[in-house]
Design a protein around this motif. Structure first.
Motif, short mmCIF file in Angstrom:
data_model
loop_
_atom_site.label_atom_id
_atom_site.label_comp_id
_atom_site.label_asym_id
_atom_site.label_seq_id
_atom_site.Cartn_x
_atom_site.Cartn_y
_atom_site.Cartn_z
N PHE A 47 -23.51 -11.04 4.07
CA PHE A 47 -22.48 -10.06 4.40
C PHE A 47 -21.10 -10.69 4.22
CE2 PHE A 47 -19.52 -8.25 7.57
CZ PHE A 47 -19.43 -6.96 7.06
N VAL A 48 -20.37 -10.17 3.27
CA VAL A 48 -19.00 -10.63 3.02
C VAL A 48 -18.09 -9.40 3.08
CG1 VAL A 48 -17.45 -11.79 1.43
CG2 VAL A 48 -19.84 -12.50 1.57
N PRO A 49 -17.32 -9.27 4.17
CA PRO A 49 -16.44 -8.10 4.27
C PRO A 49 -15.34 -8.18 3.20
CG PRO A 49 -15.99 -9.63 6.06
CD PRO A 49 -17.18 -10.16 5.32
N PRO A 50 -14.94 -7.04 2.70
CA PRO A 50 -13.91 -7.06 1.66
C PRO A 50 -12.54 -7.37 2.25
CG PRO A 50 -14.42 -4.82 2.25
CD PRO A 50 -15.39 -5.70 3.02
N ALA A 51 -11.70 -7.96 1.42
CA ALA A 51 -10.31 -8.15 1.82
C ALA A 51 -9.61 -6.79 1.79
CB ALA A 51 -9.62 -9.12 0.87
N LEU A 52 -8.43 -6.73 2.36
CA LEU A 52 -7.69 -5.47 2.31
C LEU A 52 -7.28 -5.18 0.88
CD1 LEU A 52 -5.30 -5.73 5.40
CD2 LEU A 52 -7.34 -4.34 5.17
N PRO A 53 -7.68 -4.05 0.34
CA PRO A 53 -7.29 -3.74 -1.03
C PRO A 53 -5.79 -3.49 -1.12
CG PRO A 53 -8.47 -1.89 -0.04
CD PRO A 53 -8.50 -3.01 0.95
N GLY A 54 -5.15 -4.14 -2.05
CA GLY A 54 -3.72 -3.95 -2.25
C GLY A 54 -2.84 -4.70 -1.27
N TYR A 55 -3.42 -5.67 -0.58
CA TYR A 55 -2.67 -6.44 0.41
C TYR A 55 -1.40 -7.05 -0.21
CZ TYR A 55 -1.39 -10.57 3.08
OH TYR A 55 -0.68 -11.54 3.74
N GLU A 56 -1.54 -7.65 -1.38
CA GLU A 56 -0.41 -8.30 -2.04
C GLU A 56 0.67 -7.28 -2.40
OE1 GLU A 56 -3.56 -8.64 -3.07
OE2 GLU A 56 -4.04 -10.74 -2.61
N ASP A 57 0.27 -6.11 -2.87
CA ASP A 57 1.23 -5.05 -3.19
C ASP A 57 2.02 -4.65 -1.95
OD1 ASP A 57 0.42 -4.95 -5.81
OD2 ASP A 57 -0.37 -2.91 -5.72
N PHE A 58 1.29 -4.38 -0.88
CA PHE A 58 1.94 -3.94 0.35
C PHE A 58 2.92 -4.99 0.86
CE2 PHE A 58 1.95 -4.35 5.01
CZ PHE A 58 2.70 -3.22 5.31
#
Length: 171
Positions: A47-58
């Motif tokens: 189980f590997v939870p995903p990182a926040l999508p678009g974190y760098e953009d935000f």
């Protein structure tokens, strides 16, 4: 005098909004870091939870908003770079002249930068510039920067016409 009070209130509220943006950046960064941390412990179990999508953009767009938004308040508090060691030893009239000249120059620089930021916003809108991951249009994020620079120029202009702290304290 009401103009000065209003500028102070607006700068204070603007800085509080910048603080809220920084809190959102901190929350997003914490969640993203927590996701990676959980993944380190749960990865061996599949189980590997995903990182926040678009974190760098935000973060890149939000930090651009927050950074300039604090400047009017810093200027209001005279929290800018000053050579107090040298200036404090000068006669009051010379110190005040240096302060006023700096304020005039800084007002002009803020207005110059606001003009070019507005030009950049128009260009980003016409180019349909988007953030790479989330696909957010970039041009709306120029607006708070323009407002910040105009408010900063307004604070400087206000300080040009009000006595400095040194003159008020009689030093």
């Amino acid at each position: 005098m009401a103009w000065v009070v209003r500028v102070e209130q607006i700068a204070r509220i603007w800085a509080l909004l910048a603080g809220a943006v920084l809190l959102a950046i901190m929350a997003a960064t914490s969640l993203n870091t927590l996701s990676f941390l959980i993944g380190r412990f749960t990865g061996p179990f599949g189980f590997v939870p995903p990182a926040l999508p678009g974190y760098e953009d935000f973060v890149s767009l939000a930090i651009a908003v927050a950074a300039l938004a604090f400047m009017p308040w810093c200027q209001l508090q005279r929290g800018h770079i000053a050579i107090d060691i040298i200036v404090s030893r000068l006669p009051e009239t010379i110190s005040n002249m240096i302060d006023k000249a700096w304020l005039v120059l800084l007002t002009a620089v803020c207005l110059f930068l606001a003009y070019w930021l507005a030009t950049g916003m128009i260009e980003a809108r016409s180019d349909n510039a988007m953030s790479p991951i989330l696909g957010w249009p970039r041009w709306p994020f120029f607006g708070p920067g323009i407002i910040s620079l105009l408010l900063w120029a307004n604070v400087c202009a206000t300080q040009i016409f009000t006595p400095s702290e040194r003159a008020q304290s009689g030093q």
